[in-house]
Design a protein around this motif. Structure first.
Motif, PDB file in Angstrom:
ATOM      1  N   UNK B  64       0.848  -1.189   0.000  1.00 32.61           N
ATOM      2  CA  UNK B  64       0.000   0.000   0.000  1.00 32.61           C
ATOM      3  C   UNK B  64       0.882   1.236   0.000  1.00 32.61           C
ATOM      4  N   UNK B  65       0.375   2.300  -0.648  1.00 37.74           N
ATOM      5  CA  UNK B  65       1.105   3.576  -0.659  1.00 37.74           C
ATOM      6  C   UNK B  65       0.164   4.686  -0.219  1.00 37.74           C
ATOM      7  N   UNK B  66       0.690   5.599   0.584  1.00 40.35           N
ATOM      8  CA  UNK B  66      -0.062   6.786   0.957  1.00 40.35           C
ATOM      9  C   UNK B  66       0.718   7.999   0.463  1.00 40.35           C
ATOM     10  N   UNK B  67       0.074   8.849  -0.306  1.00 41.50           N
ATOM     11  CA  UNK B  67       0.720  10.070  -0.811  1.00 41.50           C
ATOM     12  C   UNK B  67       2.069   9.734  -1.445  1.00 41.50           C
ATOM     13  N   UNK B  68       2.070   8.661  -2.248  1.00 40.39           N
ATOM     14  CA  UNK B  68       3.275   8.228  -2.977  1.00 40.39           C
ATOM     15  C   UNK B  68       4.393   7.715  -2.085  1.00 40.39           C
TER      16      UNK B  68
END
Lengths: 131, 286
Positions: B64-68
């Motif tokens: 998973x990625x948050x804000x790249x």
């Protein structure tokens, strides 16, 4: 605020706003040059997503009913005052079509339904006289 | 500006003591500025998904990625832009609200004490009482204030309002979108907040969401914009003709009906009526 929003109604909230503004312009309740409440004000009042209000206003702007005034916000466009009978009829149809379907489902005759509708109109007139 | 605030790829999570997958091949792409309602029965995997997104739980597969930024390796700059409220408030029992604000505020450069205090007042949260002496509802309020005080660009909320009364919920919903100390008309400040919120109070979600993600048994059933669901999702009888396979979102065997996307079954476009979020939930879980 001037909008009446029912978030759980089947109509998307942005569409409710669009249709209300159209009706208010058609009826003259909103006149050319009148300011609309800001996106933020409407969103905060109803505790809804500001993007929904923004979407409604943008659609109305594209339609030519609203125009963006720099520093002020959205206002009713200058040329949107005259709504033809035809336009108004188009706005009334959806409500009447829903009523027509209900009439059929409940098995009323056309005459009975029309009589009931006339009663509703009469009651409204009576209420308006009292106000 | 990044296009997707949240991405998840093929997340698989199986708790050690279980033979069942809490998350079973979950992939998701949330555009920046979206407000996503995460809906599903208890045990569907909503909390597990949020925990994997925020990097609190490591999945067996997927990422998973948050804000790249990878969820499991969030750098400080990214972490400061994220606010998370877990289902059970995670507070220091011996500290009161003021102490929480001061302690946690130190970790964030965009922390605004005034904003936090204003929000606490709006929510009717007493800040002088030790956390373990607060009611469940007030603990939840403190948890929310802590999630919002640093003006995050990305908010992940796990049933944030379950203990709050309707008026407080309204106040919180207003606060979710507002930035009282950021000028709305200043140039270049169209920094939109992305929000993903799981909740059982579907009437609240209907006011807020731009998108809805339905989960069941660890899988995503359907994810789409809420307006699209209202305009295109319809319930029709099971034996209806002219229904392409890819139009069927869900088969309800018990009531012999189908939930269809009329964009793929245009002849049924005018059938029935739009469903409320409540009705969609019932349909998808039958």
């Amino acid at each position: 605020m001037i909008f009446d929003i029912a978030p759980t109604a089947p109509t998307p909230i942005y569409r409710q706003i669009v249709e209300q503004v159209r009706r208010m312009i058609a009826s003259g309740q909103l006149k050319p040059g009148d300011d609309l409440p800001s996106v933020r004000a409407v969103a905060m009042h109803h505790a809804i997503n500001p993007m929904t209000v923004s979407k409604a206003y943008s659609m109305l702007e594209t339609e030519g009913l609203l125009e963006r005034l720099r520093g002020v916000g959205m206002a009713v466009a200058g040329n949107s005052g005259k709504s033809t009978r035809h336009d108004k009829a188009a706005m009334l149809r959806p409500a009447l079509e829903t009523a027509a379907r209900t009439v059929r489902q409940l098995g009323f005759s056309d005459a009975e339904a029309q009589a009931l509708f006339q009663t509703c109109l009469n009651e409204l007139t009576k209420k308006e006289r009292h106000d | 500006m990044t296009e997707y605030a949240i991405t998840a790829d093929h997340l698989r999570l199986r708790p050690h003591d279980s033979s069942v997958y809490a998350l079973d091949d979950v992939s998701l792409r949330i555009p920046a500025g979206a407000v996503v309602g995460l809906v599903g029965r208890n045990g569907a995997g909503k909390s597990s998904l949020l925990r994997c997104l925020v990097g609190l739980t490591e999945p067996q597969h997927g990422s998973a990625m948050l804000l790249d930024c990878p969820a499991l390796a969030l750098d400080d700059a990214t972490r400061e832009r994220i606010g998370y409220a877990p289902q059970l408030p995670d507070l220091f029992p011996w500290m009161n609200g003021y102490e929480h604000l001061r302690t946690i505020g130190r970790a964030y450069t965009r922390w605004n004490e005034d904003r936090a205090l204003t929000l606490a007042v709006q929510l009717n949260l007493p800040l002088g009482i030790k956390a373990d002496k607060l009611s469940g509802g007030d603990q939840q309020k403190l948890s929310l204030v802590l999630a919002l005080a640093h003006d995050p660009d990305l908010l992940l909320l796990d049933e944030p309002m379950s203990s709050l009364d309707p008026l407080t919920r309204r106040d919180f919903m207003r606060a979710m979108f507002s930035a009282p100390f950021r000028s709305d008309t200043a140039p270049g400040t169209s920094r939109e907040r992305t929000i993903i919120i799981s909740s059982h109070i579907l009437s609240d979600l209907e006011r807020l969401v731009s998108h809805v993600a339905f989960m069941r048994d660890g899988r995503l059933q359907v994810v789409d914009s809420w307006d699209a669901m209202l305009e295109h999702f319809r319930v029709i009888p099971s034996d209806s003709p002219d229904v392409a396979a890819d139009a069927v979102i869900h088969r309800n065997k018990r009531d012999a009906q189908l939930l269809v996307d009329t964009r793929h079954a245009p002849s049924w476009r005018d059938a029935g009526r739009a469903l409320t979020l409540d009705e969609l939930f019932m349909e998808l879980n039958t």
